[in-house]
Write a protein that holds these residues in place. Structure first.
Motif, short mmCIF file in Angstrom:
data_model
loop_
_atom_site.label_atom_id
_atom_site.label_comp_id
_atom_site.label_asym_id
_atom_site.label_seq_id
_atom_site.Cartn_x
_atom_site.Cartn_y
_atom_site.Cartn_z
N ASN A 81 -12.08 60.56 -55.83
CA ASN A 81 -12.77 61.00 -57.04
C ASN A 81 -13.79 62.09 -56.76
OD1 ASN A 81 -11.30 59.24 -58.63
ND2 ASN A 81 -12.79 57.59 -58.47
N ALA A 82 -14.34 62.14 -55.54
CA ALA A 82 -15.23 63.24 -55.16
C ALA A 82 -14.44 64.56 -55.17
CB ALA A 82 -15.83 62.99 -53.79
N ARG A 83 -13.24 64.55 -54.61
CA ARG A 83 -12.40 65.75 -54.63
C ARG A 83 -12.04 66.14 -56.07
NH1 ARG A 83 -7.60 65.49 -52.77
NH2 ARG A 83 -7.38 63.24 -52.54
N THR A 84 -11.77 65.14 -56.91
CA THR A 84 -11.43 65.40 -58.30
C THR A 84 -12.55 66.13 -59.03
OG1 THR A 84 -9.95 63.48 -58.44
CG2 THR A 84 -10.85 64.31 -60.51
N ILE B 292 -19.62 50.59 -56.89
CA ILE B 292 -20.10 51.82 -57.53
C ILE B 292 -19.52 53.06 -56.87
CG2 ILE B 292 -22.16 52.27 -56.12
CD1 ILE B 292 -23.67 53.00 -58.60
N GLU B 293 -19.02 52.93 -55.64
CA GLU B 293 -18.59 54.11 -54.89
C GLU B 293 -17.52 54.91 -55.63
OE1 GLU B 293 -20.18 55.23 -52.61
OE2 GLU B 293 -21.23 53.59 -51.65
N LEU C 224 -9.51 35.99 -54.60
CA LEU C 224 -8.93 34.65 -54.74
C LEU C 224 -7.45 34.63 -54.34
CD1 LEU C 224 -10.56 33.59 -58.14
CD2 LEU C 224 -11.21 32.85 -55.84
N ARG C 225 -6.95 35.76 -53.84
CA ARG C 225 -5.56 35.91 -53.39
C ARG C 225 -4.57 35.75 -54.53
NH1 ARG C 225 -6.82 39.00 -50.32
NH2 ARG C 225 -4.80 38.98 -49.24
N GLU C 226 -5.01 36.06 -55.75
CA GLU C 226 -4.10 36.08 -56.89
C GLU C 226 -3.39 37.43 -56.97
OE1 GLU C 226 -6.62 35.18 -60.18
OE2 GLU C 226 -6.96 33.11 -59.57
N GLU C 227 -3.95 38.45 -56.33
CA GLU C 227 -3.31 39.75 -56.18
C GLU C 227 -3.45 40.14 -54.72
OE1 GLU C 227 -4.73 42.63 -58.98
OE2 GLU C 227 -4.61 41.23 -60.67
N ALA C 228 -2.57 41.03 -54.26
CA ALA C 228 -2.47 41.28 -52.82
C ALA C 228 -3.53 42.25 -52.31
CB ALA C 228 -1.07 41.81 -52.47
N VAL C 229 -3.64 43.43 -52.90
CA VAL C 229 -4.47 44.49 -52.36
C VAL C 229 -5.34 45.08 -53.46
CG1 VAL C 229 -4.48 46.75 -51.21
CG2 VAL C 229 -2.73 45.06 -50.61
N TYR C 230 -6.59 45.35 -53.13
CA TYR C 230 -7.49 45.99 -54.09
C TYR C 230 -7.10 47.46 -54.24
CZ TYR C 230 -11.66 47.77 -56.38
OH TYR C 230 -12.51 48.38 -57.27
N GLN C 231 -6.93 47.89 -55.50
CA GLN C 231 -6.58 49.29 -55.78
C GLN C 231 -7.75 49.95 -56.50
OE1 GLN C 231 -2.64 49.83 -57.56
NE2 GLN C 231 -2.16 47.71 -57.02
N PRO C 232 -8.38 50.93 -55.88
CA PRO C 232 -9.54 51.57 -56.50
C PRO C 232 -9.14 52.45 -57.68
CG PRO C 232 -8.93 52.76 -54.53
CD PRO C 232 -8.04 51.54 -54.57
N LEU C 233 -10.13 52.79 -58.50
CA LEU C 233 -9.92 53.74 -59.58
C LEU C 233 -9.79 55.13 -58.96
CD1 LEU C 233 -9.99 54.46 -62.67
CD2 LEU C 233 -12.44 54.88 -62.32
#
Length: 623
Positions: free
Chosen positions: A403-406, A526-527, A611-620
C-alpha cells in the motif's frame, strides 16, 4: 385559548370528534390515523408537556421510541452492543396492531398509578380524548373509539410507552436483553434455548396487556442469518441501511443512524451527516457509521455527564451537549478534564475514552466486552509459536509495503519525479525479500529500510515551504510529522476499539513487541492502513493548500516544538473522517465497504486465522 382554559377549569370541556385519515404503507396496505382538531391538539400538547417528565422518569432503559435524547440510532447501537457482548441469537418480534388494540381502561389504570393524586383532572381529560368520536375522512356516520390511541395525537407517544412499560420491566426482570422501539422489538440472547424462553416470556408478558404478537413478523433468528430492525439490516457483524425506507408507527420516516461525528474542535459542531434511506444494501456509503467518535482537542475544556448526555464546556460556557447513546468512543486530543460520573457512564455503556497529547503516548479507558476463552487461550498460545508469529508479522508488512507503493504511484502520476519511481522499486525489492526472512528481527530491519525510502519519496511529493526532514515521533518536530502522528493516533484508537469488540487483547501482537502499556496488535493491524488512509490525507491536505505552514505554532524550547492550530486540526480530522467513510471494493471479500468496516473485516479475519478457522492471514492490498 382563554375560552378553552375557562372550559377546562369549569369542567365543561368536551373534545371535538377526530378526523379519520388513511395513509398508504410503504410495504402495502393502509395505516389509519385519527387527528384531533387544532383546539384539542393545543390542550393535548400542554398535558403531554406536563406529564412527560413524570412518565419519562419511570420508563425502562430498553425503550427508545419518542423519548428525549433517544432515537433509531441509539436503538440500533444498543442492538450492536448486545451482539458484541456475545448475544448472537435474536427474537425479532412485532406486536399485532398495537396502537389500535390498546385497552382504554387498562391504560387509564396505568396512568393513574403513574401520576400523583393531584393529577386527577388530567386523567379525566385523557379519558375524554380516548372516548372521542371518529369521523371518517370520506364521510359517513361517526363511531365511538372503543380501543386504541389516536396516532395523530401529541399524547399517543407517551401513552404508548406507558402502556408497554410493564412489558419492558417484566422482560428485563427475567434477564432478557430487550431493545424496543414502539411496537418493534428484538431480544438478544446467548443461545437458541434462551431465545425460545425469551419468546415464551414475551407472549406471557403481552397477555395481561391484552395484546399478542404478530406471528407473521415474529421469528427466531441469529446475527449470522440476519434480520431487519428499524430500517437497518443486521447480518453477521455488518449493520446496513435496508433498501426500503423504514417508517415509524405514526407513518413518519425514520431517520437513518448518523454517520461519524466529525471533529468537534473548538466550537464542537454537533451536527452529523445522516445516511439516506433507499440506498442499495451493498453500498456502504450510506450505512450508519461503524464507530461514532466525539473528538475534543481544545485545551482546558471540561467533559461532564448531565441527564445521560455528555456535556463539553469551557470557562462555564457549554460548547456541546450530546446524548451518550450516540457516542461509541471519545478521543481527547488535548488537555481536558473528565468527570468521574462521565467515566462511570462510559464504562457502563462500553464507550471507549482515549487520551493523547500531540505526538505523545496514547492511553485508553474501556470496559471490555465478554471475552471468548478460546480467543484468550489462542492469543497466548500464539506468543509461543515462532512460525505463527512470523507468518502474521510478514503478512502485516506485505500489506504495508504494497500500500505504500500504491500511494506513491497515485500521487506521482502527474509529477513524473524520477526519485519517486526509484523509491517504488526499492520498496518493491524489500517486499520481495520478506519471504526469505526467517525471524522477526530481519523483518523489522526490512521494514526500517523500506520506511526510509518511503518517507524520502514522500518528501519529494510535498509542496515547497513544507518542512519534513525525516519521521520523528515523540515529539513530532515539523508540520508533516504532527499530522502523521495525529492521524495514526486516530486510526490506532479505532482499531483498538474494533479489536476489543472482536474479543481480542490489543496488547498481544506479533510484529510489534508485546509490552506493558503497548497496543501491539493494534499497531500490527494499522500497518496496512497507514499509507492509504493517513498518509494519503496528509499529502492531499498539504498539496491542495488546505493546510499550510501558517497553521502551525513553533517553539523549539517547548515540550512539543511544533503544534497544529485548533482550526487546522479540525479541518484535518474532518478530512480523515471523510477518508474513513469513503468506500471501495474490498479485494478479498469483493464487497463495498468503507475503511472502518474494512478494519473490522481485517480484525475479524485475523481472529478466524488465530482460531485456525482460516489458514493464512491476507492483508488489505489496494491497487
Amino acid at each position: 385559548m382563554h375560552a378553552l382554559r375557562v372550559e377546562v377549569l369549569a369542567r365543561d370541556y368536551q373534545p371535538a370528534p377526530l378526523l379519520g385519515v388513511s395513509l398508504p404503507k410503504p410495504g402495502g396496505g393502509a395505516r389509519g390515523l385519527a387527528i384531533p382538531t387544532v383546539r384539542d391538539r393545543v390542550l393535548q400538547t400542554a398535558v403531554a408537556q406536563t406529564i412527560a417528565p413524570l412518565l419519562e422518569a419511570r420508563f425502562a432503559d430498553c425503550s427508545y421510541a419518542y423519548r428525549p435524547g433517544r432515537g433509531v440510532a441509539d436503538a440500533v447501537g444498543q442492538v450492536v452492543r448486545h451482539r458484541d457482548a456475545g448475544l448472537h441469537h435474536v427474537v425479532d418480534a412485532d406486536i399485532e396492531q398495537f396502537f389500535d388494540n390498546i385497552d382504554h381502561a387498562l391504560l387509564l389504570e396505568h396512568l393513574q398509578a403513574a401520576l400523583p393524586p393531584s393529577a386527577a383532572g388530567i386523567i379525566i381529560l385523557v379519558g375524554l380524548w380516548l372516548a372521542a368520536d371518529l369521523h371518517p375522512a370520506g364521510g359517513g356516520a361517526a363511531r365511538l373509539v372503543e380501543r386504541g390511541v389516536p396516532q395523530g395525537s401529541p399524547l399517543s407517544p407517551l401513552l404508548s410507552n406507558l402502556y408497554l412499560d410493564p412489558l419492558d420491566r417484566r422482560m428485563m426482570a427475567a434477564g432478557h436483553a430487550l431493545v424496543r422501539y414502539a411496537d418493534d422489538l428484538v431480544v438478544a440472547c446467548p443461545d437458541a434455548t434462551a431465545a425460545r424462553q425469551a419468546l415464551r416470556d414475551l407472549r406471557e408478558s403481552l397477555a395481561p396487556l391484552r395484546l399478542k404478537l404478530n406471528e407473521r413478523k415474529t421469528r427466531l433468528t441469529t446475527f449470522d442469518d440476519g434480520f431487519r430492525f428499524l430500517g437497518h439490516r443486521f447480518v453477521q457483524r455488518i449493520v446496513e441501511v435496508s433498501p426500503s425506507r423504514a417508517t415509524d408507527p405514526n407513518g413518519k420516516a425514520k431517520a437513518a443512524a448518523p454517520r461519524s461525528f466529525k471533529s468537534i474542535d473548538p466550537a464542537l459542531d454537533t451536527q452529523s451527516a445522516a445516511g439516506q434511506g433507499g440506498t442499495p444494501v451493498d453500498e456502504a456509503a450510506s450505512a450508519p457509521a461503524l464507530l461514532q467518535t466525539l473528538y475534543v482537542s481544545q485545551h482546558g475544556v471540561w467533559l461532564t455527564k448531565e441527564h445521560d448526555r455528555v456535556v463539553v464546556s469551557h470557562q462555564h460556557q457549554v460548547l456541546a451537549s450530546l446524548p451518550l447513546g450516540r457516542v461509541d468512543q471519545i478521543a481527547l486530543l488535548g488537555n481536558a478534564m473528565v468527570s468521574t460520573a462521565l467515566l462511570r457512564a462510559c464504562a457502563g455503556r462500553r464507550i471507549a475514552v482515549a487520551f493523547s497529547a500531540p505526538g505523545g503516548p496514547w492511553a485508553g479507558l474501556a470496559a471490555d466486552p465478554i471475552s471468548d476463552q478460546r480467543i484468550v487461550v489462542a492469543q497466548w498460545h500464539a506468543q509461543q509459536q515462532p512460525d505463527l508469529q512470523l507468518m502474521f508479522a510478514r503478512q502485516f508488512l506485505e500489506g504495508k509495503l504494497h500500500n505504500a507503493r500504491t500511494v506513491l504511484r497515485r500521487f506521482s502520476r502527474r509529477d513524473g519525479t524520477p526519485s519517486i519511481q526509484d523509491a517504488v522499486l526499492l520498496i518493491d525489492d524489500c517486499q520481495h525479500r520478506l519471504a526469505a526472512c526467517d525471524n522477526l528481527n530481519s523483518l523489522r530491519g526490512l521494514e526500517g529500510t523500506a520506511a526510509r525510502h518511503y518517507f524520502e519519496a514522500m518528501r519529494a511529493l510535498l509542496p515547497e515551504g513544507i518542512e519534513f526532514g525525516s519521521r520523528s515521533r515523540r515529539p513530532p518536530r515539523d508540520p508533516v510529522n504532527v499530522m502523521l502522528s495525529l492521524g495514526y493516533t486516530v486510526v490506532l484508537h479505532n482499531l483498538h476499539t474494533l479489536l476489543r469488540l472482536q474479543g481480542l487483547n490489543p496488547h498481544l501482537g506479533h510484529l510489534h513487541r508485546s509490552a506493558a502499556g503497548s497496543f501491539a496488535l493494534a499497531s500490527d493491524l494499522i500497518e496496512e492502513f497507514r499509507a492509504v488512509v493517513v498518509d494519503a490525507v496528509v499529502l492531499t491536505q498539504l498539496r491542495q493548500g488546505a493546510i499550510g505552514p501558517a497553521d502551525f505554532e513553533r517553539d523549539a524550547d517547548a515540550e512539543y516544538p511544533c503544534e497544529m492550530r485548533q482550526t487546522a486540526r479540525r479541518r484535518f480530522i474532518e478530512a480523515l473522517e471523510n477518508k474513513l467513510d469513503s468506500v471501495f471494493t474490498h479485494p478479498r471479500l469483493q464487497r463495498t465497504l468503507d475503511f472502518r468496516r474494512t478494519m473490522q473485516a481485517q480484525a475479524e479475519h485475523y481472529r478466524r486465522v488465530l482460531l485456525r478457522e482460516e489458514a493464512v492471514y491476507q492483508p488489505l492490498k489496494l491497487r
